[in-house]
Write a protein that holds these residues in place. Structure first.
Motif, PDB file in Angstrom:
ATOM      1  N   UNK A 138      26.769  31.605  38.424  1.00 18.55           N
ATOM      2  CA  UNK A 138      25.680  31.561  39.402  1.00 18.55           C
ATOM      3  C   UNK A 138      25.628  30.243  40.169  1.00 18.55           C
ATOM      4  N   UNK A 139      25.198  30.326  41.406  1.00 18.76           N
ATOM      5  CA  UNK A 139      24.998  29.152  42.249  1.00 18.76           C
ATOM      6  C   UNK A 139      23.686  28.487  41.855  1.00 18.76           C
ATOM      7  N   UNK A 140      23.733  27.175  41.573  1.00 20.44           N
ATOM      8  CA  UNK A 140      22.510  26.418  41.290  1.00 20.44           C
ATOM      9  C   UNK A 140      22.119  25.510  42.441  1.00 20.44           C
ATOM     10  N   UNK A 141      23.101  25.043  43.206  1.00 21.06           N
ATOM     11  CA  UNK A 141      22.779  24.158  44.328  1.00 21.06           C
ATOM     12  C   UNK A 141      23.624  24.528  45.528  1.00 21.06           C
ATOM     13  N   UNK A 142      23.110  24.136  46.710  1.00 20.22           N
ATOM     14  CA  UNK A 142      23.827  24.504  47.924  1.00 20.22           C
ATOM     15  C   UNK A 142      23.565  23.509  49.041  1.00 20.22           C
ATOM     16  N   UNK A 143      24.405  23.613  50.084  1.00 18.47           N
ATOM     17  CA  UNK A 143      24.254  22.768  51.261  1.00 18.47           C
ATOM     18  C   UNK A 143      25.075  23.343  52.400  1.00 18.47           C
ATOM     19  N   UNK A 201      30.590  24.660  57.852  1.00 22.77           N
ATOM     20  CA  UNK A 201      30.935  24.641  56.432  1.00 22.77           C
ATOM     21  C   UNK A 201      29.716  24.798  55.538  1.00 22.77           C
ATOM     22  N   UNK A 202      29.965  25.279  54.330  1.00 25.49           N
ATOM     23  CA  UNK A 202      28.932  25.363  53.294  1.00 25.49           C
ATOM     24  C   UNK A 202      29.516  24.846  51.982  1.00 25.49           C
ATOM     25  N   UNK A 203      28.633  24.481  51.068  1.00 25.19           N
ATOM     26  CA  UNK A 203      29.047  24.050  49.741  1.00 25.19           C
ATOM     27  C   UNK A 203      28.081  24.606  48.704  1.00 25.19           C
TER      28      UNK A 203
END
Length: 201
Positions: free
Chosen positions: A84-89, A174-176
């Motif tokens: 699962x994704x916990x953080x993003x930007x 872009x995304x992270x």
């Protein structure tokens, strides 16, 4: 290799290339982590239709940007291997014939809402960075916990650099994402366990 339709993106934007990277971090100066931290970034290089021009209305970049958010989000989440994704930007670079505002037009709320949905949701607004630069310039995409911005352990970044992009008339969007916070975070602040998940605390 990730196989999925990109027809919505390629209908709205002239795409030159897609780029993906993933880090698997097992050690960061202290004891080995209990489990690896995965951080991933995905970028798309598109033609900037307003390069070298003054354009008041940038809606041609903004209106279809949900397709960008969805595609980049799905690709980034897939790089985490089901975790699962916990953080993003999010972020981007305009080539030197363009403007910072051209990147911003691509990653507004239209983009952000679609990206958030693609990575499994989140209550917090998405940290972002935009700039103008030449091919190969580094982009430090900020990360923050997806449900509460005040979770200090998840303030982090993913650095992305594309040797041949952006060319002067291009945009890099872009995304992270990451599966957790910084390794050995120990400077206090709100924890994930304490967070209300209201987007802030």
């Amino acid at each position: 290799m990730i196989e999925r339709s990109t027809s919505d993106v390629t209908t709205a934007y002239r795409v030159r290339s897609w780029h993906s990277q993933v880090e698997e971090i097992r050690h960061a100066g202290g004891a080995p982590l209990d489990g690896p931290l995965f951080k991933a970034a995905v970028a798309v290089v598109i033609e900037n239709p307003f390069a070298g021009l003054w354009q008041e209305d940038l809606s041609d970049l903004t209106t279809p940007s949900a397709a960008l958010g969805t595609e980049l989000g799905e690709r980034a989440a897939a790089l985490l291997g089901g975790r699962p994704v916990e953080s993003y930007g999010k972020g981007g670079i305009a080539g030197i014939a363009g403007e910072q505002e051209h990147v911003v037009a691509c990653i507004t709320t239209v983009f952000g809402d679609a990206f958030r949905d693609a990575v499994g949701g989140g209550a917090a607004w998405i940290s972002s960075v935009t700039k103008v630069g030449s091919a190969g310039v580094a982009l430090d995409i900020p990360l923050a916990y997806k449900d509460a911005l005040y979770v200090r352990s998840h303030y982090d970044a993913v650095t992305l650099s594309l040797p041949d992009a952006p060319k002067p008339g291009e945009l890099v969007i872009a995304v992270a994402v990451a599966t957790g916070g910084r390794p050995h975070a120990r400077t206090g602040g709100l924890t994930v366990a304490e967070a209300i998940g209201d987007g802030v605390r």
